[in-house]
Design an enzyme around this catalytic site. Structure first.
Site, PDB file in Angstrom:
ATOM      1  N   GLU A  54      -3.911   7.526  -3.760  1.00  0.00           N
ATOM      2  CA  GLU A  54      -3.792   6.242  -3.082  1.00  0.00           C
ATOM      3  C   GLU A  54      -3.560   5.136  -4.102  1.00  0.00           C
ATOM      4  O   GLU A  54      -4.308   5.017  -5.074  1.00  0.00           O
ATOM      5  CB  GLU A  54      -5.074   5.957  -2.295  1.00  0.00           C
ATOM      6  CG  GLU A  54      -4.967   4.747  -1.405  1.00  0.00           C
ATOM      7  CD  GLU A  54      -6.275   4.473  -0.678  1.00  0.00           C
ATOM      8  OE1 GLU A  54      -6.336   4.714   0.530  1.00  0.00           O
ATOM      9  OE2 GLU A  54      -7.225   4.018  -1.337  1.00  0.00           O
ATOM     10  N   TYR A 112       0.846  -1.196   0.000  1.00  0.00           N
ATOM     11  CA  TYR A 112       0.000   0.000   0.000  1.00  0.00           C
ATOM     12  C   TYR A 112       0.876   1.239   0.000  1.00  0.00           C
ATOM     13  O   TYR A 112       1.840   1.328   0.754  1.00  0.00           O
ATOM     14  CB  TYR A 112      -0.891  -0.003   1.258  1.00  0.00           C
ATOM     15  CG  TYR A 112      -1.712   1.264   1.412  1.00  0.00           C
ATOM     16  CD1 TYR A 112      -3.042   1.297   1.005  1.00  0.00           C
ATOM     17  CD2 TYR A 112      -1.154   2.430   1.944  1.00  0.00           C
ATOM     18  CE1 TYR A 112      -3.801   2.451   1.115  1.00  0.00           C
ATOM     19  CE2 TYR A 112      -1.898   3.601   2.052  1.00  0.00           C
ATOM     20  CZ  TYR A 112      -3.219   3.604   1.637  1.00  0.00           C
ATOM     21  OH  TYR A 112      -3.960   4.751   1.749  1.00  0.00           O
TER      22      TYR A 112
END
Ligand code: GDP
Ligand code: MN
Length: 380
Positions: free
Chosen positions: A191, A101
């Site tokens: 993101e 991530y």
């Protein structure tokens, strides 16, 4: 402002961030043509302005053209968290070796632009943050640091994300490009979940989520073409165009209020009297009839609304000006539900005199107004 994954990936391409951009299909037939041109296997991804598509069946790998047709039809029939799927992104399928991530956002708590990382990606980062907070990496930057960011600055962070040196170097490059895009495009979030390493060792963004800072949109007329007017926030978008702040909720009492703080207090008061607000609307301090009309129209476009509570506190804005605006708005179209109005503050007497005889129910206080509006809503 939210944009779709395919639009975010087009921006990644522009800024040099490696990703899987593909083609957008509106029908299963288009999806088949695109898959044929691209080569199998492909990934079909629902383009909706919400997360968790994978879990909802909105992300599927197709290994044959028959599967492409079948899965495309199935995904286009889905509604994910209230968003009907209208578009599909078709990308070449990647053989994934690892998922991590990587996000960049404004952390208001520390007033810094902050990278968030986690070596275990793909899954919901919020969950990991709760269960294993020690696994969450952070790199906090001032605007000045972010605008001069180098790969060397990012390498220690990148090494914790991807321990292999060559991959960490690639991740550090991606971080520098993300910071550049963040500042250049006035983002509030970029993101990448997951950031993957493929079977050739290449690091790339498999998913992309980008938010723009609404307060900076005046600097980006080019973003307007990315607005998805079909999305569920269409009301909020149209409110923004006329400079009202509007959020639709699920109750039956429509609210028109001047000031965000008073609008929140109004919703609380309605709840206190066992009612349920249909919306948040900050109409600002304006007495412009066009704005009042736009506000009333937005509220009435929801057929769940059974009563309207107009709650005005006159400070710098004068109650008589506001009353004129509302009366003029009512001339423009028919208001079909009962309206309760409370006017208090500067020039309240003048304002109330104007309202008298208009058919609107005058309340003496905010409490009384909220209570009456809840009653009218329940009676309907
Ligand atoms: P989200 O669920 O809305 O976040 O959608 P993502 O784009 O993140 O996809 C969800 C998951 O699908 C990823 O974490 C991957 O595990 C898987 N996935 C997506 N694209 C590919 C691909 O090209 N190849 C493989 N093998 N899996 C993929
Ligand atoms: Mn994702």
């Amino acid at each position: 402002m939210k944009i779709h994954e395919y639009q975010a990936k087009q921006l990644f391409d522009k800024f040099g961030i490696p990703t899987t951009s593909g083609s957008v299909a509106l029908t299963p037939e288009e999806a088949v043509c695109m898959a044929q041109a691209m080569g199998l296997p492909v990934v079909l991804k629902a383009q909706v302005l919400t997360g968790g598509r994978g879990k909802a069946g909105g992300v599927r790998i197709a290994r044959s053209l028959d599967e492409v047709r079948e899965f495309a039809g199935a995904i286009l029939a889905l509604t994910i968290k209230d968003f009907a799927v209208r578009k599909l992104l078709i990308t070449p399928a990647i053989n994934i070796c690892s998922e991590s991530y990587l996000g960049l956002l404004i952390d208001r708590g520390v007033s810094k632009i902050t990278f968030i990382g986690c070596a275990e990606g793909g899954v919901e980062i919020e969950e990991t943050a709760k269960t294993s907070p020690e696994k969450i990496l952070r790199l906090e930057l001032t605007v000045k640091q972010a605008s001069h960011l180098t790969e060397k600055d990012c390498l220690p962070f990148a090494l914790k994300l991807l321990p292999k040196k060559s991959q960490a170097n690639d991740a550090a490059k991606i971080m520098v490009l993300m910071a550049k895009m963040f500042l250049d495009q006035d983002c509030s979030l970029i993101e990448i979940n997951p950031l993957v390493v493929d079977d050739a060792g290449k690091v790339l963004a498999l998913d992309a989520k980008v938010l723009f800072d609404d307060n900076a949109q005046f600097r980006h007329p080019e973003h307007a073409s990315m607005l998805d007017l079909d999305s569920e926030d269409a009301d909020e978008i149209s409110a923004r165009v006329i400079h009202l702040t509007f959020v639709r909720l699920d109750g039956n009492v429509g609210c028109m209020v001047n000031g965000a703080g008073l609008a929140m207090a109004t919703m609380d008061t309605i709840k206190y009297f066992n009612g349920s607000p249909a919306n948040f609307l900050d109409a600002g301090g304006s007495s412009d009839p066009a704005k009042a009309a736009a506000g009333l129209k937005l509220i009435l476009s929801d057929d769940r609304v059974k009563a309207i509570f107009i709650n005005i506190f006159g400070g710098i804005t004068r109650c008589d000006d506001i009353a004129k605006g509302i009366l003029a708005a009512r001339e423009l179209f028919e208001v079909t539900v009962p309206v309760v109005i409370r006017l208090e503050g500067t020039n309240e007497k003048e304002g109330q005199a104007l309202i008298a005889g208009s058919g609107m129910i005058v309340a003496e206080s905010m409490e009384q107004g909220a209570q009456k509006a809840v009653e009218m809503g329940q009676r309907a």
